[in-house]
Write an enzyme that holds these catalytic residues in place. Structure first.
Site, PDB file in Angstrom:
ATOM      1  N   SER A   1       1.262  39.672 -10.180  1.00  0.00           N
ATOM      2  CA  SER A   1       2.508  38.943  -9.974  1.00  0.00           C
ATOM      3  C   SER A   1       3.265  38.687 -11.274  1.00  0.00           C
ATOM      4  O   SER A   1       4.275  37.975 -11.260  1.00  0.00           O
ATOM      5  CB  SER A   1       2.216  37.608  -9.270  1.00  0.00           C
ATOM      6  OG  SER A   1       1.360  36.799 -10.062  1.00  0.00           O
ATOM      7  N   GLY A   2       2.789  39.257 -12.375  1.00  0.00           N
ATOM      8  CA  GLY A   2       3.561  39.176 -13.605  1.00  0.00           C
ATOM      9  C   GLY A   2       2.992  38.304 -14.699  1.00  0.00           C
ATOM     10  O   GLY A   2       3.656  38.069 -15.710  1.00  0.00           O
TER      11      GLY A   2
ATOM     12  N   HIS B   1       0.651  37.912 -24.086  1.00  0.00           N
ATOM     13  CA  HIS B   1       1.454  38.838 -24.878  1.00  0.00           C
ATOM     14  C   HIS B   1       1.942  38.200 -26.179  1.00  0.00           C
ATOM     15  O   HIS B   1       1.895  36.966 -26.358  1.00  0.00           O
ATOM     16  CB  HIS B   1       2.665  39.321 -24.066  1.00  0.00           C
ATOM     17  CG  HIS B   1       3.596  38.227 -23.647  1.00  0.00           C
ATOM     18  ND1 HIS B   1       4.517  37.638 -24.499  1.00  0.00           N
ATOM     19  CD2 HIS B   1       3.756  37.599 -22.452  1.00  0.00           C
ATOM     20  CE1 HIS B   1       5.197  36.720 -23.859  1.00  0.00           C
ATOM     21  NE2 HIS B   1       4.759  36.668 -22.603  1.00  0.00           N
TER      22      HIS B   1
ATOM     23  N   CYS C   1       3.384  33.014 -18.480  1.00  0.00           N
ATOM     24  CA  CYS C   1       2.497  33.853 -19.296  1.00  0.00           C
ATOM     25  C   CYS C   1       1.836  33.019 -20.388  1.00  0.00           C
ATOM     26  O   CYS C   1       2.185  31.862 -20.619  1.00  0.00           O
ATOM     27  CB  CYS C   1       3.299  34.984 -19.946  1.00  0.00           C
ATOM     28  SG  CYS C   1       3.932  36.211 -18.777  1.00  0.00           S
TER      29      CYS C   1
END
Length: 404
Positions: free
Chosen positions: A321-322, A326, A345
Site C-alpha cells: 500500500s505504499g 527511504h 513512510c
C-alpha cells in the site's frame, strides 16, 4: 599249519541282491515325488494360464485424458506386483499399491499434453504371472495459469523472507494447487502454506529462518486443475539462501531505529515516521524491494496531489500500500530523531541523488537485504495486515497453519 579257505560265493550274491533292491527303490521314490502321487510346484508357474486379470484405466490409446482421477490399475483374482508409469522421457510417475495388491493409483497429478505408458504385472494364488501394457495421452488445456514467485532463484535474502506465489488466475481448488508446491529447508524445519484470498499462497516456518538456511521450492503445477477448465503449466525448481540475520526496530515515539545484526546491536539510526493523520503502521514488515532511486506520487496511494517526488533515494518497500523506508533529502537533517513528518513512510536523512555513502539512509540501504525484517512500534496506528506486503509474521503460527 592248516588254514580254512574263505568262501566268497554266497556272501557276494547276497550283497549284490541287496544293492540292486536298494537302487530300484531309490528309482521308484525319485519318480514318485513326495509319494502321494502329486507334483510339488513350489509356487512356480506350472505352465497354465494365470487367473489374475489386470485392468488399466484409461484404455489403451485413449486421448484427452484428465490429469487427475483418471489413471488407475486394478487386479482381479490376483495381486499386483509391479506397476510402472512413465512419460516419453522416462520420467516415472510415483504411486502406491493399495487394497492388499488389488489396486494402484498415482500419488500426484499427471502432466498435461503428455503421453504415458503403463506396464503392470500381477500374479495369482499359484504364482502365475499376468502382464498388461497400455498407453494414453493427457488433455491439452485451453485455459492455463502460472504462479509468479518471490524470491528469485539463486538469491540471498534476509531471515524474514517468505516464499510467495501469486497466481495469474483465481484458484478454486486450493488443496490441489498447494499439494503441487513443495518447500523444504536445510537444516530441516517445518514449513507451512497460507492462502491470502484465492490468488496468493505464501510459505514460512514458525519463526524466522536460521541464517545460512538453504531453501528449495519445487513447483509441480503442470497439469494441476486450479479451477474448472484451467490448468497449471509450470514445472520449476527455485533455490535461495538465507544470509545473516538483521532485524531493525523503529520506535516511532523516540524517533530512533535500532539495527541488530546476528543478535548483536549494530547501529542506532535517527528516523522520522508518519506524522499526525498519516501515522506509520505498527508490526513486523519485510523488505520486499530495493530501489536506488524511485518516484513517489501521492496520487497512487490515495493522497491526491499532496506530494510527487521523482527522485526518492535508497527506497525499500515494506508494504503493497505504499509504505517504504527511504532516504529523505527535503526535510532538514534536524528533523530525524526529533519529529514524525512523513505520510506513513519511515524516513532517514539522505543527500539528493543519494550519492553520499556516509548518510544514514545510504548506510542502511547498503547493509540491507530483501527479506530483512523491520519492526515498527509505538506508532499511533494499527498493526499492518499480514497480506499487505510480505508481512505474514504478524499472524501467530496457529493462525497461519489454519489457512493452509
Amino acid at each position: 599249519m592248516n588254514a580254512q579257505p574263505i568262501s566268497r560265493g554266497r556272501t557276494g550274491r547276497t550283497g549284490l541282491s541287496a544293492f540292486l533292491l536298494g537302487a530300484l527303490l531309490l528309482l521308484v521314490t525319485a519318480c514318485g515325488g513326495d509319494g502321494d502321487g502329486k507334483k510339488d510346484s513350489g509356487g512356480k508357474d506350472d505352465g497354465k494360464p494365470s487367473q489374475a486379470v489386470v485392468t488399466i484405466a484409461p484404455k489403451d490409446g485413449a486421448t484427452d485424458v484428465a490429469t487427475s482421477g483418471a489413471l488407475k490399475v486394478t487386479a482381479e483374482n490376483g495381486t499386483l506386483t509391479s506397476v510402472k508409469v512413465a512419460d516419453a522421457k522416462g520420467n516415472q510417475v510415483e504411486g502406491n499399491i493399495t487394497g492388499g495388491g488389488s489396486a494402484w493409483e498415482p500419488s500426484a497429478h499427471l502432466g498435461a499434453s503428455t503421453k504415458y505408458t503403463v506396464d503392470a504385472l500381477a500374479k495369482d494364488k499359484k504364482g502365475r504371472k499376468s502382464a498388461k501394457h497400455a498407453s494414453f495421452t493427457t488433455l491439452t488445456p485451453q485455459n492455463t495459469f502460472v504462479g509468479y514467485f518471490t524470491p528469485e532463484d539463486g538469491q540471498t535474502v534476509g531471515v524474514g523472507m517468505p516464499v510467495s506465489l501469486t497466481f495469474s488466475r483465481g484458484i478454486t481448488d486450493p488443496k490441489a494447487v498447494e499439494r503441487a508446491v513443495q518447500v523444504t529447508a536445510e537444516p530441516s524445519v517445518p514449513v507451512k502454506g497460507h492462502w491470502f484470498g484465492n490468488d496468493r499462497l505464501d510459505f514460512r516456518p514458525e519463526k524466522y529462518w536460521a541464517p545460512g538456511t538453504k531453501v528449495t521450492v519445487k513447483l509441480n503445477l503442470d497439469g494441476v486443475q486450479g479451477r474448472e477448465g484451467v490448468y497449471g503449466t509450470q514445472t520449476k525448481t527455485v533455490k535461495f539462501t538465507v544470509g545473516r540475520s538483521q532485524v531493525s526496530t523503529v520506535d516511532a515515539a523516540s524517533h530512533q531505529m535500532a539495527v541488530v545484526r546476528d543478535g548483536k546491536p549494530l547501529k542506532t539510526v535517527p528516523i522520522s515516521a508518519g506524522g499526525p493523520g498519516h501515522s506509520t503502521y505498527n508490526g513486523q514488515m519485510v523488505i520486499s524491494e530495493k530501489h536506488d532511486v524511485t518516484r513517489m506520487d501521492g496520487s497512487t496511494v490515495g493522497f491526491g496531489g499532496e506530494y510527487d517526488i521523482k527522485d526518492v533515494p535508497h527506497a525499500m518497500r515494506l508494504s503493497n500500500s505504499g509504505t517504504f523506508l527511504h532516504g529523505n533529502y527535503w526535510s532538514g537533517e534536524s528533523t530525524f530523531g526529533s519529529e514524525n513528518v512523513s505520510h506513513g513512510c519511515v524516513g532517514l536523512f539522505d543527500q539528493r541523488g543519494g550519492g553520499d555513502p556516509s548518510t544514514p539512509a545510504a548506510w542502511f540501504y547498503d547493509n540491507s537485504l530483501v527479506g530483512d525484517v523491520v519492526i515498527v512500534k509505538n506508532s499511533q496506528d494499527k498493526t499492518i495486515q499480514p497480506e499487505n506486503g510480505l508481512n505474514g509474521w504478524n499472524m501467530s503460527w496457529a493462525e497461519w497453519t489454519a489457512g493452509s
